[in-house]
Design a protein around this motif. Structure first.
Motif, PDB file in Angstrom:
ATOM      1  N   ARG A   1      -8.274  -0.559  -0.997  1.00 36.62           N
ATOM      2  CA  ARG A   1      -7.223   0.404  -1.344  1.00 36.62           C
ATOM      3  C   ARG A   1      -7.400   0.922  -2.760  1.00 36.62           C
ATOM      4  N   THR A   2      -8.101   0.181  -3.592  1.00 35.07           N
ATOM      5  CA  THR A   2      -8.306   0.595  -4.978  1.00 35.07           C
ATOM      6  C   THR A   2      -9.676   1.213  -5.185  1.00 35.07           C
ATOM      7  N   TYR A  23      -7.205   9.479  -3.805  1.00 35.96           N
ATOM      8  CA  TYR A  23      -6.059   9.329  -2.920  1.00 35.96           C
ATOM      9  C   TYR A  23      -5.022  10.411  -3.206  1.00 35.96           C
ATOM     10  N   ILE A  64      -2.365  13.309  -2.396  1.00 29.08           N
ATOM     11  CA  ILE A  64      -1.372  13.476  -1.337  1.00 29.08           C
ATOM     12  C   ILE A  64      -1.851  14.469  -0.282  1.00 29.08           C
ATOM     13  N   HIS A  73      -4.314  12.718   2.011  1.00 31.42           N
ATOM     14  CA  HIS A  73      -3.615  11.819   2.933  1.00 31.42           C
ATOM     15  C   HIS A  73      -2.874  12.604   4.006  1.00 31.42           C
ATOM     16  N   PHE A  96      -0.942   3.820   5.756  1.00 31.61           N
ATOM     17  CA  PHE A  96      -1.024   3.878   4.296  1.00 31.61           C
ATOM     18  C   PHE A  96      -0.298   5.120   3.776  1.00 31.61           C
ATOM     19  N   PHE A  97      -0.526   6.261   4.425  1.00 34.02           N
ATOM     20  CA  PHE A  97       0.138   7.499   4.010  1.00 34.02           C
ATOM     21  C   PHE A  97       1.656   7.361   4.126  1.00 34.02           C
ATOM     22  N   ASP A 147       3.448   4.628   4.085  1.00 33.71           N
ATOM     23  CA  ASP A 147       3.909   3.718   3.030  1.00 33.71           C
ATOM     24  C   ASP A 147       3.880   4.399   1.661  1.00 33.71           C
ATOM     25  N   TYR A 148       2.861   5.229   1.448  1.00 40.22           N
ATOM     26  CA  TYR A 148       2.665   5.909   0.170  1.00 40.22           C
ATOM     27  C   TYR A 148       3.800   6.877  -0.161  1.00 40.22           C
ATOM     28  N   LYS A 205       6.864   6.651   0.812  1.00 41.04           N
ATOM     29  CA  LYS A 205       8.059   5.847   0.541  1.00 41.04           C
ATOM     30  C   LYS A 205       9.371   6.477   1.017  1.00 41.04           C
TER      31      LYS A 205
END
Length: 158
Positions: A64-65, A71, A73, A76, A108-109, A111-112, A114
């Protein structure tokens, strides 16, 4: 031995384009690690690896890093829009089907970005579950996700 294996996996996915668990398993075995597919699967989850696009229509494992992949937006959102096949819900769970190997990236998107209504996601290979705080707001979240599917990349403001 486990920590050594986990470090080796990070090294492998950094230096090789690993597309599947079987490819990772084969490389680990060639490196002298006596592991099974189930162990590799658990290690991928422990390391929280995700699949990212390679630019050739395929996906590879990455941390993830991983700084080699930006990364953004918009990137994603593009993965989200290109990968989601269907969505449906029951009570406070949204079930999303994606292209094979894409569920982790889609989760992941989600969660990103939020959404406050979402407790979390759980991704498999081509299916993910989105757990909503209350079944009263599940349809609202579903509509937000459907809006993201239709959103123009150039007008992104999340």
């Amino acid at each position: 031995m486990k920590n050594l294996r986990l470090e080796k996996i990070k090294q492998i996915i950094t230096t090789h384009e690993v597309n599947t668990q079987n490819e990772l398993l084969t490389i680990l075995q060639k490196e002298g690690f006596n592991v099974t597919q189930a162990t590799v699967s658990r290690d991928i989850n422990r390391l929280m690896l995700m699949k990212i696009p390679t630019g050739t229509g395929r996906y590879r494992y990455a941390c993830r890093t991983d700084s080699s992949h930006s990364y953004s937006i918009k990137g994603h959102l593009r993965i989200f829009q290109d990968s989601v096949l269907s969505m449906d819900f029951s009570e406070n769970i949204i079930v999303m089907h994606t292209l094979p190997g894409s569920a982790e990236a889609v989760a992941f998107f989600i969660d990103y970005i939020k959404f406050p209504e979402i407790l979390g996601t759980l991704a498999g290979d081509n299916t993910l579950l989105i757990i909503i705080k209350s079944n009263i707001i599940t349809t609202t979240v579903l509509k937000k996700l459907q809006t993201l599917l239709k959103m123009s990349i150039h007008k992104t403001c999340l």
